[in-house]
Design a protein around this motif. Structure first.
Motif, PDB file in Angstrom:
ATOM      1  N   SER A   3      25.107   0.242  -4.719  1.00  0.00           N
ATOM      2  CA  SER A   3      24.487  -0.508  -5.814  1.00  0.00           C
ATOM      3  C   SER A   3      25.453  -0.605  -6.992  1.00  0.00           C
ATOM      4  O   SER A   3      26.200   0.339  -7.267  1.00  0.00           O
ATOM      5  N   PRO A   4      25.433  -1.731  -7.728  1.00  0.00           N
ATOM      6  CA  PRO A   4      26.298  -1.880  -8.909  1.00  0.00           C
ATOM      7  C   PRO A   4      25.959  -0.834  -9.973  1.00  0.00           C
ATOM      8  O   PRO A   4      24.802  -0.446 -10.140  1.00  0.00           O
ATOM      9  N   SER A   5      27.000  -0.388 -10.692  1.00  0.00           N
ATOM     10  CA  SER A   5      26.819   0.654 -11.708  1.00  0.00           C
ATOM     11  C   SER A   5      26.955   0.081 -13.119  1.00  0.00           C
ATOM     12  O   SER A   5      27.842  -0.730 -13.385  1.00  0.00           O
ATOM     13  N   LEU A   6      26.075   0.529 -14.005  1.00  0.00           N
ATOM     14  CA  LEU A   6      26.094   0.130 -15.414  1.00  0.00           C
ATOM     15  C   LEU A   6      26.217   1.372 -16.277  1.00  0.00           C
ATOM     16  O   LEU A   6      25.419   2.304 -16.138  1.00  0.00           O
ATOM     17  N   ARG A   7      27.236   1.388 -17.166  1.00  0.00           N
ATOM     18  CA  ARG A   7      27.355   2.498 -18.114  1.00  0.00           C
ATOM     19  C   ARG A   7      26.645   2.107 -19.405  1.00  0.00           C
ATOM     20  O   ARG A   7      26.898   1.036 -19.966  1.00  0.00           O
ATOM     21  N   ILE A   8      25.749   2.966 -19.853  1.00  0.00           N
ATOM     22  CA  ILE A   8      24.963   2.728 -21.060  1.00  0.00           C
ATOM     23  C   ILE A   8      25.395   3.721 -22.131  1.00  0.00           C
ATOM     24  O   ILE A   8      25.428   4.936 -21.880  1.00  0.00           O
ATOM     25  N   GLU A  35      10.270  -2.278 -11.959  1.00  0.00           N
ATOM     26  CA  GLU A  35       9.363  -1.123 -12.035  1.00  0.00           C
ATOM     27  C   GLU A  35      10.131   0.194 -12.065  1.00  0.00           C
ATOM     28  O   GLU A  35       9.542   1.259 -12.222  1.00  0.00           O
ATOM     29  N   GLU A  36      11.441   0.130 -11.901  1.00  0.00           N
ATOM     30  CA  GLU A  36      12.237   1.351 -11.796  1.00  0.00           C
ATOM     31  C   GLU A  36      12.717   1.846 -13.158  1.00  0.00           C
ATOM     32  O   GLU A  36      13.339   1.110 -13.919  1.00  0.00           O
ATOM     33  N   LYS A  37      12.418   3.120 -13.444  1.00  0.00           N
ATOM     34  CA  LYS A  37      12.909   3.768 -14.666  1.00  0.00           C
ATOM     35  C   LYS A  37      14.301   4.313 -14.380  1.00  0.00           C
ATOM     36  O   LYS A  37      14.476   5.178 -13.518  1.00  0.00           O
ATOM     37  N   LEU A  38      15.298   3.822 -15.109  1.00  0.00           N
ATOM     38  CA  LEU A  38      16.688   4.183 -14.839  1.00  0.00           C
ATOM     39  C   LEU A  38      17.170   5.387 -15.627  1.00  0.00           C
ATOM     40  O   LEU A  38      17.960   6.187 -15.138  1.00  0.00           O
ATOM     41  N   TRP A  39      16.704   5.495 -16.880  1.00  0.00           N
ATOM     42  CA  TRP A  39      17.241   6.559 -17.749  1.00  0.00           C
ATOM     43  C   TRP A  39      16.354   6.728 -18.976  1.00  0.00           C
ATOM     44  O   TRP A  39      15.715   5.787 -19.426  1.00  0.00           O
ATOM     45  N   LYS A  40      16.338   7.957 -19.496  1.00  0.00           N
ATOM     46  CA  LYS A  40      15.587   8.246 -20.729  1.00  0.00           C
ATOM     47  C   LYS A  40      16.472   9.083 -21.653  1.00  0.00           C
ATOM     48  O   LYS A  40      17.111  10.039 -21.210  1.00  0.00           O
ATOM     49  N   SER A  41      16.495   8.696 -22.930  1.00  0.00           N
ATOM     50  CA  SER A  41      17.302   9.419 -23.913  1.00  0.00           C
ATOM     51  C   SER A  41      16.555  10.653 -24.414  1.00  0.00           C
ATOM     52  O   SER A  41      15.393  10.883 -24.079  1.00  0.00           O
ATOM     53  N   SER A  42      17.220  11.407 -25.260  1.00  0.00           N
ATOM     54  CA  SER A  42      16.554  12.523 -25.942  1.00  0.00           C
ATOM     55  C   SER A  42      15.665  11.963 -27.059  1.00  0.00           C
ATOM     56  O   SER A  42      15.822  10.811 -27.483  1.00  0.00           O
ATOM     57  N   VAL A  43      14.747  12.781 -27.534  1.00  0.00           N
ATOM     58  CA  VAL A  43      13.842  12.409 -28.628  1.00  0.00           C
ATOM     59  C   VAL A  43      14.452  12.877 -29.945  1.00  0.00           C
ATOM     60  O   VAL A  43      14.928  14.011 -30.048  1.00  0.00           O
ATOM     61  N   ILE A  44      14.430  12.005 -30.950  1.00  0.00           N
ATOM     62  CA  ILE A  44      14.870  12.399 -32.291  1.00  0.00           C
ATOM     63  C   ILE A  44      13.634  12.440 -33.189  1.00  0.00           C
ATOM     64  O   ILE A  44      12.934  11.439 -33.342  1.00  0.00           O
ATOM     65  N   GLN A  45      13.369  13.594 -33.746  1.00  0.00           N
ATOM     66  CA  GLN A  45      12.132  13.813 -34.495  1.00  0.00           C
ATOM     67  C   GLN A  45      12.179  13.168 -35.890  1.00  0.00           C
ATOM     68  O   GLN A  45      13.207  13.206 -36.568  1.00  0.00           O
ATOM     69  N   GLU A  53      24.214   8.471 -29.821  1.00  0.00           N
ATOM     70  CA  GLU A  53      25.541   8.611 -29.201  1.00  0.00           C
ATOM     71  C   GLU A  53      25.433   9.356 -27.862  1.00  0.00           C
ATOM     72  O   GLU A  53      26.108  10.356 -27.618  1.00  0.00           O
ATOM     73  N   GLU A  54      24.552   8.840 -27.004  1.00  0.00           N
ATOM     74  CA  GLU A  54      24.370   9.388 -25.659  1.00  0.00           C
ATOM     75  C   GLU A  54      24.859   8.372 -24.631  1.00  0.00           C
ATOM     76  O   GLU A  54      24.700   7.167 -24.816  1.00  0.00           O
ATOM     77  N   THR A  55      25.444   8.869 -23.550  1.00  0.00           N
ATOM     78  CA  THR A  55      25.987   7.999 -22.509  1.00  0.00           C
ATOM     79  C   THR A  55      25.421   8.388 -21.149  1.00  0.00           C
ATOM     80  O   THR A  55      25.242   9.576 -20.855  1.00  0.00           O
ATOM     81  N   ALA A  56      25.136   7.353 -20.341  1.00  0.00           N
ATOM     82  CA  ALA A  56      24.665   7.584 -18.974  1.00  0.00           C
ATOM     83  C   ALA A  56      25.157   6.441 -18.089  1.00  0.00           C
ATOM     84  O   ALA A  56      25.386   5.327 -18.571  1.00  0.00           O
ATOM     85  N   THR A  57      25.327   6.721 -16.811  1.00  0.00           N
ATOM     86  CA  THR A  57      25.671   5.686 -15.834  1.00  0.00           C
ATOM     87  C   THR A  57      24.514   5.575 -14.856  1.00  0.00           C
ATOM     88  O   THR A  57      24.059   6.591 -14.301  1.00  0.00           O
ATOM     89  N   VAL A  58      24.026   4.342 -14.656  1.00  0.00           N
ATOM     90  CA  VAL A  58      22.867   4.111 -13.791  1.00  0.00           C
ATOM     91  C   VAL A  58      23.222   3.094 -12.710  1.00  0.00           C
ATOM     92  O   VAL A  58      24.132   2.283 -12.876  1.00  0.00           O
ATOM     93  N   GLY A 117      25.925   0.060 -26.304  1.00  0.00           N
ATOM     94  CA  GLY A 117      27.132  -0.398 -25.620  1.00  0.00           C
ATOM     95  C   GLY A 117      26.893  -0.422 -24.123  1.00  0.00           C
ATOM     96  O   GLY A 117      26.371   0.550 -23.570  1.00  0.00           O
ATOM     97  N   LEU A 118      27.244  -1.526 -23.467  1.00  0.00           N
ATOM     98  CA  LEU A 118      27.036  -1.667 -22.027  1.00  0.00           C
ATOM     99  C   LEU A 118      28.355  -2.001 -21.344  1.00  0.00           C
ATOM    100  O   LEU A 118      29.112  -2.848 -21.814  1.00  0.00           O
ATOM    101  N   THR A 119      28.614  -1.345 -20.217  1.00  0.00           N
ATOM    102  CA  THR A 119      29.810  -1.621 -19.422  1.00  0.00           C
ATOM    103  C   THR A 119      29.401  -1.866 -17.974  1.00  0.00           C
ATOM    104  O   THR A 119      28.808  -0.987 -17.339  1.00  0.00           O
ATOM    105  N   ALA A 120      29.697  -3.061 -17.477  1.00  0.00           N
ATOM    106  CA  ALA A 120      29.487  -3.378 -16.061  1.00  0.00           C
ATOM    107  C   ALA A 120      30.680  -2.790 -15.300  1.00  0.00           C
ATOM    108  O   ALA A 120      31.772  -3.336 -15.336  1.00  0.00           O
ATOM    109  N   ILE A 121      30.481  -1.666 -14.651  1.00  0.00           N
ATOM    110  CA  ILE A 121      31.599  -0.930 -14.046  1.00  0.00           C
ATOM    111  C   ILE A 121      32.191  -1.681 -12.851  1.00  0.00           C
ATOM    112  O   ILE A 121      33.406  -1.857 -12.763  1.00  0.00           O
TER     113      ILE A 121
END
Length: 197
Positions: A3-8, A35-45, A53-58, A117-121
């Motif tokens: 599957s294609p990868s996207l860096r978020i 319907e697919e949940k790819l990623w969830k960030s942390s919560v800032i109160q 400033e969080e990064t993930a690859t999905v 920021g999005l990167t199509a890997i």
């Protein structure tokens, strides 16, 4: 085939809608595709201008067909989390291997924006600069800030327009066949009359 990868890279949000009675929100971001949940960030109160400033690859499914949606939520400890905005992104417009940083206006709420920021890997356009892609995506985003009800309305209008065009095309084809048949009938009748006289 993988599957294609996207860096978020989730950078920040600004002027978020205050969902709590204390005048703040406890925001986090969820990235979904269909319907697919790819990623969830942390919560800032208690923050309306959070910086992650969080990064993930999905992994994506058919990025040229399915939109990726950024959903902003307010975390609630005692009740269901409140949505405080979202924005759809057409990742098929991204250049391959280059990060595109855009600020998106959030729909469904009076105000709020998110910078990401999005990167199509391993997919996307070749030979397109990040600046060109950013300008194009920003212009599309500026036109597409709509409410949740608006999405259904727009989708309905698109379907109606497609049906309308198909009906017109069908009527044109039927009309063409009718007049073609009429022409041949009249032409054949005229030739018979000329032969008999």
């Amino acid at each position: 085939m993988s599957s294609p990868s996207l860096r978020i890279r989730l950078i920040s949000a600004r002027n978020l809608f205050p969902a709590d009675i204390n005048g703040y929100s406890d925001p986090y971001v969820r990235i979904v595709q269909g319907e697919e949940k790819l990623w969830k960030s942390s919560v800032i109160q208690k923050n309306l201008n959070p910086v992650w400033e969080e990064t993930a690859t999905v992994k994506l499914q058919k990025p040229d067909e399915k939109l990726v949606v950024i959903e902003m939520f307010d975390e609630d400890k005692l009740a269901k989390d409140d949505m405080i905005g979202y924005t759809p992104i057409d990742v098929s417009l991204l250049p391959r291997g280059l990060e595109v940083v855009c600020t998106y206006q959030l729909s469904f709420v009076p105000h709020g924006e998110v910078t990401i920021g999005l990167t199509a890997i391993d997919f996307g356009f070749e030979g397109v600069s990040a600046e060109q892609a950013q300008a194009h995506i920003q212009s599309i985003n500026a036109m597409s800030v709509i409410s949740r009800q608006g999405i259904h309305k727009v989708r309905k209008e698109i379907i109606c327009n497609i049906h309308h065009h198909l009906i017109i095309e069908y009527i044109c084809q039927i009309s063409y066949l009718f007049f073609l048949s009429l022409f041949f009938i009249l032409y054949d009748d005229r030739r018979r009359r000329q032969r008999s006289s």
